[in-house]
Design a protein around this motif. Structure first.
Motif, PDB file in Angstrom:
ATOM      1  N   LEU A  48     -12.416   5.542 -11.222  1.00 52.56           N
ATOM      2  CA  LEU A  48     -11.682   4.282 -11.160  1.00 52.56           C
ATOM      3  C   LEU A  48     -10.680   4.266 -12.310  1.00 52.56           C
ATOM      4  CD1 LEU A  48     -14.569   1.741 -10.361  1.00 52.56           C
ATOM      5  CD2 LEU A  48     -12.892   2.714  -8.779  1.00 52.56           C
ATOM      6  N   ILE A  78      -1.233   2.838  -9.024  1.00 47.66           N
ATOM      7  CA  ILE A  78      -2.354   2.874  -8.075  1.00 47.66           C
ATOM      8  C   ILE A  78      -1.907   2.329  -6.722  1.00 47.66           C
ATOM      9  CG2 ILE A  78      -4.638   1.918  -7.577  1.00 47.66           C
ATOM     10  CD1 ILE A  78      -5.127   1.889 -10.617  1.00 47.66           C
ATOM     11  N   ASN A  81      -4.274   2.773  -3.947  1.00 46.30           N
ATOM     12  CA  ASN A  81      -5.515   2.439  -3.251  1.00 46.30           C
ATOM     13  C   ASN A  81      -6.694   2.789  -4.153  1.00 46.30           C
ATOM     14  OD1 ASN A  81      -6.900   1.402  -1.076  1.00 46.30           O
ATOM     15  ND2 ASN A  81      -6.125   2.888   0.406  1.00 46.30           N
ATOM     16  N   GLN A  82      -7.769   2.038  -4.035  1.00 48.70           N
ATOM     17  CA  GLN A  82      -8.937   2.276  -4.888  1.00 48.70           C
ATOM     18  C   GLN A  82     -10.190   1.778  -4.176  1.00 48.70           C
ATOM     19  OE1 GLN A  82      -8.951   0.416  -8.913  1.00 48.70           O
ATOM     20  NE2 GLN A  82      -8.862   2.521  -9.685  1.00 48.70           N
ATOM     21  N   THR A 102      -9.625   6.837  -6.664  1.00 47.79           N
ATOM     22  CA  THR A 102      -8.319   6.203  -6.786  1.00 47.79           C
ATOM     23  C   THR A 102      -7.247   7.096  -6.182  1.00 47.79           C
ATOM     24  OG1 THR A 102      -9.026   5.211  -8.894  1.00 47.79           O
ATOM     25  CG2 THR A 102      -6.672   5.141  -8.380  1.00 47.79           C
ATOM     26  N   GLN A 129      -1.344   1.120 -13.789  1.00 47.75           N
ATOM     27  CA  GLN A 129      -2.684   1.182 -14.373  1.00 47.75           C
ATOM     28  C   GLN A 129      -2.767   0.284 -15.608  1.00 47.75           C
ATOM     29  OE1 GLN A 129      -4.387   5.108 -14.931  1.00 47.75           O
ATOM     30  NE2 GLN A 129      -3.152   5.964 -13.263  1.00 47.75           N
TER      31      GLN A 129
END
Length: 367
Positions: free
Chosen positions: A143, A181, A183-184, A167, A227
């Protein structure tokens, strides 16, 4: 003449691909560049160039490959870039007749819509990144920004994280694992999970997260997030230096986590009478009954437990047990007791002295 059903859809698809399509794209410097040619301007199917090496990367490559013939139509074509001839990604590519490029790839301009990097190991130059209208995506098993670097799965286990995840970021030039980012997805770390088991679970989860990202890539790019500035940690490559046990400082839980994180690749080590000993088949925390309960055993003390055929070793806060060791050759606990421990008055493993090193500037991690 009117066309119906599959024939009509096929004709429309061919017509779209024959049209020259252009896209204005914003680059990090704030300038814009017009990318023309045959490319998807609004959505899939994508022409993908895949960069990968190990088994973790193969899981994503599998889904990308199968997507070419699926009803969803996320991938139109896929080529592969690898670093070595003997890696799982290259073997998979040959088995499934995928075009393979050597590193660094040449003549990619206008041939691909998007790049995908999964466990590749090399920094991608800005010139290469700029050849992809939708950039290059990276599937990272943590993550982010937690555990940037080449070994996030090992450090997740080693540091006792109970929550991790996968991630998907958009790669930026010059530095690893710092891109925005897209997608996570969260993953709860099972108790007593090993790095091997966690890696397999995150590889599958990462592959599906990648496909979900590609399905709506323009929307994901439009809503990408930078981030966090806080909470970033670094996961350096695992090495033999991490495997040396310090009985006076490490607890039972710390040794347990260390074994589950690196034990499948690097045996834990200690010293017996000046010789390096590798420890195998970790059992876990154990109880040792002492003849003199008032005497506190020193860290590194070894006790052979006949009823379990294990070697119990004292650490900072208790005892941990192993079933086998390797000195000159691999020995069971009973063999080590009969050949070495029973004949020695010491009965103790010694922690390796720490080496003092000149502080060095930390290198960038790999993808």
């Amino acid at each position: 003449m009117w066309l119906y059903g599959a024939a009509a859809r096929a004709s429309v698809r061919i017509f779209k691909h024959l049209q020259p399509r252009c896209l204005w794209r914003s680059w990090p410097e704030g300038r814009q560049r017009r990318c023309c040619g045959r490319m998807s301007s609004s959505g899939p199917p994508w022409r993908v160039l895949f960069f990968g090496s190990d088994q973790f990367a193969v899981e994503s490559l599998k889904l990308l490959t199968s997507s070419r013939s699926s009803a969803e139509g996320i991938v139109e074509s896929i080529d592969v870039v690898t670093l070595s001839s003997d890696v799982p990604v290259k073997r998979f590519a040959h088995q499934h007749h995928l075009p393979v490029h050597s590193w660094p790839p040449s003549d990619v301009d206008g041939k691909f819509d998007v790049g995908v990097v999964v466990s590749f190991g090399c920094l991608l130059h800005e010139t290469l990144i700029n050849n992809f209208p939708y950039g290059i995506l990276n599937v990272h098993p943590s993550l982010l920004p937690r555990w940037r670097g080449p070994a996030p799965i090992f450090h997740t286990i080693m540091h006792g994280d109970t929550v991790t995840g996968v991630t998907v970021i958009q790669i930026r030039p010059h530095r690893f694992d710092v891109g925005p980012i897209l997608n996570q997805d969260i993953h709860l770390v099972p108790e007593k999970c090993t790095a091997v088991e966690l890696g397999a679970a995150l590889a599958t989860k990462g592959a599906h997260l990648l496909m979900d990202t590609l399905m709506t890539l323009p929307e994901k790019l439009a809503h990408k997030t930078e981030q966090r500035k806080t909470g970033a940690t670094f996961a350096p490559k695992i090495s033999t230096s991490m495997s040396w046990l310090v009985w006076e400082e490490q607890t039972c839980d710390q040794i347990d986590r260390l074994y589950r994180s690196i034990g499948s690749r690097i045996p834990l080590r200690t010293i017996w009478m000046g010789m390096t000993v590798q420890l195998f088949d970790f059992v876990g925390k154990c109880y040792v009954s002492l003849s003199d309960e008032k005497r506190t055993p020193t860290p590194g003390s070894v006790s052979y437990q006949k009823h379990t055929n294990t070697l119990a070793i004292r650490c900072k806060d208790g005892w941990v047990a192993f079933k086998a060791v390797c000195l000159k050759k691999r020995l069971t606990a009973a063999d080590f007791y009969n050949g070495y421990l029973h004949q020695s008055s010491e009965g103790q493993f010694v922690s390796r002295k720490k080496e003092t090193k000149t502080p060095q500037k930390r290198e960038n991690s790999r993808v």
